[in-house]
Design an enzyme around this catalytic site. Structure first.
Site, PDB file in Angstrom:
ATOM      1  N   SER A 218      30.527 107.631  -5.789  1.00  0.00           N
ATOM      2  CA  SER A 218      30.614 106.633  -6.859  1.00  0.00           C
ATOM      3  C   SER A 218      31.700 105.579  -6.631  1.00  0.00           C
ATOM      4  O   SER A 218      32.386 105.173  -7.565  1.00  0.00           O
ATOM      5  CB  SER A 218      30.784 107.311  -8.223  1.00  0.00           C
TER       6      SER A 218
ATOM      7  N   GLU B 207      33.564 113.617   0.688  1.00  0.00           N
ATOM      8  CA  GLU B 207      32.643 113.269  -0.394  1.00  0.00           C
ATOM      9  C   GLU B 207      32.460 114.458  -1.334  1.00  0.00           C
ATOM     10  O   GLU B 207      31.630 115.343  -1.067  1.00  0.00           O
ATOM     11  CB  GLU B 207      31.275 112.889   0.191  1.00  0.00           C
TER      12      GLU B 207
HETATM   13  P1  PGA Z   1      27.288 107.135  -4.209  1.00  0.00           P
HETATM   14  O1  PGA Z   1      26.898 107.897  -2.857  1.00  0.00           O
HETATM   15  O2  PGA Z   1      28.236 106.028  -3.836  1.00  0.00           O
HETATM   16  O3  PGA Z   1      25.974 106.600  -4.747  1.00  0.00           O
HETATM   17  O4  PGA Z   1      27.924 108.119  -5.106  1.00  0.00           O
HETATM   18  C1  PGA Z   1      27.836 108.149  -1.850  1.00  0.00           C
HETATM   19  C2  PGA Z   1      27.215 108.898  -0.716  1.00  0.00           C
HETATM   20  O5  PGA Z   1      26.359 109.755  -0.950  1.00  0.00           O
HETATM   21  O6  PGA Z   1      27.537 108.651   0.463  1.00  0.00           O
END
Ligand code: PGA
Length: 255
Positions: free
Chosen positions: A213, A167
């Site tokens: 995202s 991530e």
């Molecule tokens: P997001 O978060 O899809 O809202 O970017 C992903 C996450 O923090 O696991």
């Protein structure tokens, strides 16, 4: 073949009623999906209710964190034993928001991974660089430290019971997704690192999710990359229709 895994990280969203409604809707929409592991990780207060609502379904429940002791005077913390007791099969460990706001370190991540494995919970282990680290070309260095530090003393047998989530912090909640090529580059680096640590036979079986995202519009391209085995979804997991679309599209990608 690695079975894809899509997990929804609800973060600090949803009260009981809203969470229950979302779980019921997901169960109804996704009951036919067999080739993707599906997980939802709600706040602690919803775990028992969701485990009930999703019992005997193809959707598993996970926690968003844990403390590594079984019990004790640790005000505000929740143990792996308690997560199991509440019906969890998974737990997110080392999310960047925990590293950023709550003092999580590679060492605490390592303790938490060991505790979750000891109790038969599958840890979803988050790693990833922030914007400044990417811009200063330190992405691989950060991933290496998260992986080597977080996985210290984890055996080959145990590593097979984990899921890794790449991530990039700059892509979380920002609408800025890593391109499929950027994701693949780091996933491949991570798998190569795991190969050095555990040999190819093991590293080739470990699932590496992408997170940051993820939405219905980008899941197919991301999932088409050889080393992307699923997604950890934040914002888009809070609505039945977007999470459903993500899971369905992931299930349609043939590699
Ligand atoms: P997001 O978060 O899809 O809202 O970017 C992903 C996450 O923090 O696991």
């Amino acid at each position: 073949m690695r079975k894809p895994i899509i997990a929804g990280n609800w973060k600090m969203y949803k009260t009981l009623k809203d969470g229950q409604e979302l779980a019921v809707a997901l169960r109804r929409e996704l009951y036919k999906i067999e080739n993707v592991d599906i997980v939802v990780c709600p706040p602690y207060t919803l775990l028992v209710t969701l485990a009930d609502a999703l019992e005997a379904s193809n959707i598993a429940v996970g926690g968003q964190d844990l403390y590594w002791q079984d019990e004790g005077a640790f005000t505000g913390e929740v143990s792996p034993l308690m997560l199991k007791d509440a019906g969890c099969r998974y737990v997110i460990i080392g999310h960047s928001e925990r590293r950023q706001f709550f003092g999580e370190t590679n060492e605490t991540v390592n303790n938490k991974i060991k505790a979750s494995l000891k109790h038969g919970l599958t840890p979803i282990i988050c790693v990833g660089e922030n914007r400044q680290e990417r811009e200063s070309s330190n992405t691989f260095k950060v991933i290496e430290s998260h992986i080597k530090g977080g996985l210290a003393d984890i055996s080959a047998e145990d590593i097979l019971k984990t899921v890794i989530a790449y991530e990039p912090v700059w892509a979380i909640g920002t609408g800025l997704t890593a391109t499929p090529e950027q994701a693949q580059e780091v996933h491949k680096f991570t798998r190569d690192l795991l190969k050095k640590m555990y040999q190819e036979e093991i590293s080739s079986q470990i699932r590496i999710q992408y997170g940051g995202s993820v939405k219905p519009e980008n899941i197919t391209e991301l999932m088409s990359k050889p080393d992307v085995d699923g997604a950890l979804v934040g914002g888009a997991s809070l609505k039945a229709d977007t999470f459903t679309q993500i899971v369905v599209k992931a299930s349609e990608v043939i590699k």
